[in-house]
Design an enzyme around this catalytic site. Structure first.
Site, PDB file in Angstrom:
ATOM      1  NE  ARG A   1      32.756  39.280  37.562  1.00  0.00           N
ATOM      2  CZ  ARG A   1      33.649  38.482  38.157  1.00  0.00           C
ATOM      3  NH1 ARG A   1      33.311  37.823  39.240  1.00  0.00           N
ATOM      4  NH2 ARG A   1      34.853  38.349  37.666  1.00  0.00           N
TER       5      ARG A   1
ATOM      6  CD  GLU B   1      50.875  36.423  37.103  1.00  0.00           C
ATOM      7  OE1 GLU B   1      49.726  36.716  37.463  1.00  0.00           O
ATOM      8  OE2 GLU B   1      51.891  37.065  37.415  1.00  0.00           O
TER       9      GLU B   1
HETATM   10  P1  AMP Z   1      41.536  37.060  31.367  1.00  0.00           P
HETATM   11  O1  AMP Z   1      41.462  35.631  30.982  1.00  0.00           O
HETATM   12  O2  AMP Z   1      42.856  37.441  31.989  1.00  0.00           O
HETATM   13  O3  AMP Z   1      41.153  37.999  30.241  1.00  0.00           O
HETATM   14  O4  AMP Z   1      40.506  37.285  32.550  1.00  0.00           O
HETATM   15  C1  AMP Z   1      39.180  37.490  32.269  1.00  0.00           C
HETATM   16  C2  AMP Z   1      38.292  36.858  33.304  1.00  0.00           C
HETATM   17  O5  AMP Z   1      38.741  37.096  34.628  1.00  0.00           O
HETATM   18  C3  AMP Z   1      36.917  37.460  33.184  1.00  0.00           C
HETATM   19  O6  AMP Z   1      35.972  36.410  33.209  1.00  0.00           O
HETATM   20  C4  AMP Z   1      36.786  38.388  34.376  1.00  0.00           C
HETATM   21  O7  AMP Z   1      35.545  38.187  35.007  1.00  0.00           O
HETATM   22  C5  AMP Z   1      37.925  38.050  35.300  1.00  0.00           C
HETATM   23  N1  AMP Z   1      38.786  39.189  35.630  1.00  0.00           N
HETATM   24  C6  AMP Z   1      40.090  39.334  35.286  1.00  0.00           C
HETATM   25  N2  AMP Z   1      40.622  40.447  35.788  1.00  0.00           N
HETATM   26  C7  AMP Z   1      39.629  41.072  36.466  1.00  0.00           C
HETATM   27  C8  AMP Z   1      39.545  42.285  37.200  1.00  0.00           C
HETATM   28  N3  AMP Z   1      40.598  43.113  37.356  1.00  0.00           N
HETATM   29  N4  AMP Z   1      38.359  42.622  37.755  1.00  0.00           N
HETATM   30  C9  AMP Z   1      37.294  41.803  37.603  1.00  0.00           C
HETATM   31  N5  AMP Z   1      37.315  40.649  36.936  1.00  0.00           N
HETATM   32  C10 AMP Z   1      38.462  40.263  36.356  1.00  0.00           C
END
Ligand code: AMP
Length: 170
Positions: free
Chosen positions: A58, A95
């Site tokens: 995205r 996680e």
């Molecule tokens: P993180 O590595 O935990 O910061 O996760 C970020 C990635 O996961 C991004 O590329 C987002 O597209 C996706 N992502 C994580 N949590 C969500 C959420 N609640 N809603 C949509 N996309 C998420």
């Protein structure tokens, strides 16, 4: 413009306990899409950005539009095995287990000033891994911009020192 009205919460997607932030209502509204890409680019207009790097998948949607606005090139950062040329890989903790991102080895050089784009900053692991790839190629990381920041997950702390620009905070 109140961008929050264009974000749809989808509970228990893709698994139980996650509230997925669905950006498709924002993408289908021309005025919201225009506002979003302009707002993502705005703080970086005078920062001599040469490349916009974005995270699959995205992040690509917004990243290519921002690259056009900043008159910069576009660099895809992808999941393993998707990029055809010689790649550099960075593994990071989830996680449960690990994930990885890749970038083409010739995507960036020490001459580049890079803006990194994604749709959502959650725990920050993804953006931190992508930031490492940009820096490992010798480029200057000017900032990280995303549409949505889930601030209760404290993703910013993983990006210590890098300017973070988010449009919507939960
Ligand atoms: P993180 O590595 O935990 O910061 O996760 C970020 C990635 O996961 C991004 O590329 C987002 O597209 C996706 N992502 C994580 N949590 C969500 C959420 N609640 N809603 C949509 N996309 C998420």
């Amino acid at each position: 413009m109140d961008l929050k009205t264009y974000i749809r919460d989808v509970p228990d997607f893709p698994k139980k306990g996650i509230i997925f932030k669905d950006i498709t209502p924002l993408l289908r509204a021309p005025e919201a899409l225009e506002f979003t890409v302009d707002a993502l680019a705005r703080p970086f207009r005078n920062q001599k950005v040469t490349k916009v790097a974005a995270i699959e998948s995205r992040g690509f949607i917004f990243g290519s539009c921002v690259a056009r606005i900043l008159e910069a090139g576009f660099i895809p950062i992808r999941k393993p095995g998707k990029l055809p040329w010689t790649t550099r890989r960075n593994e990071y903790q989830l996680e449960y287990g690990t994930d990885a991102l890749e970038i083409h080895e010739d995507a960036l050089s020490s001459q580049d000033r890079v803006l990194l784009i994604d749709d959502v900053l959650a725990t920050g692991g993804t953006a931190a891994a992508a930031s490492c790839l940009v820096r490992e190629l010798g480029a200057d990381l000017v900032g990280v911009a995303m549409v949505i920041e889930l601030s209760f997950l404290h993703g910013r702390t993983k990006l210590n020192g890098i300017p973070v620009h988010s449009l919507i905070t939960y």
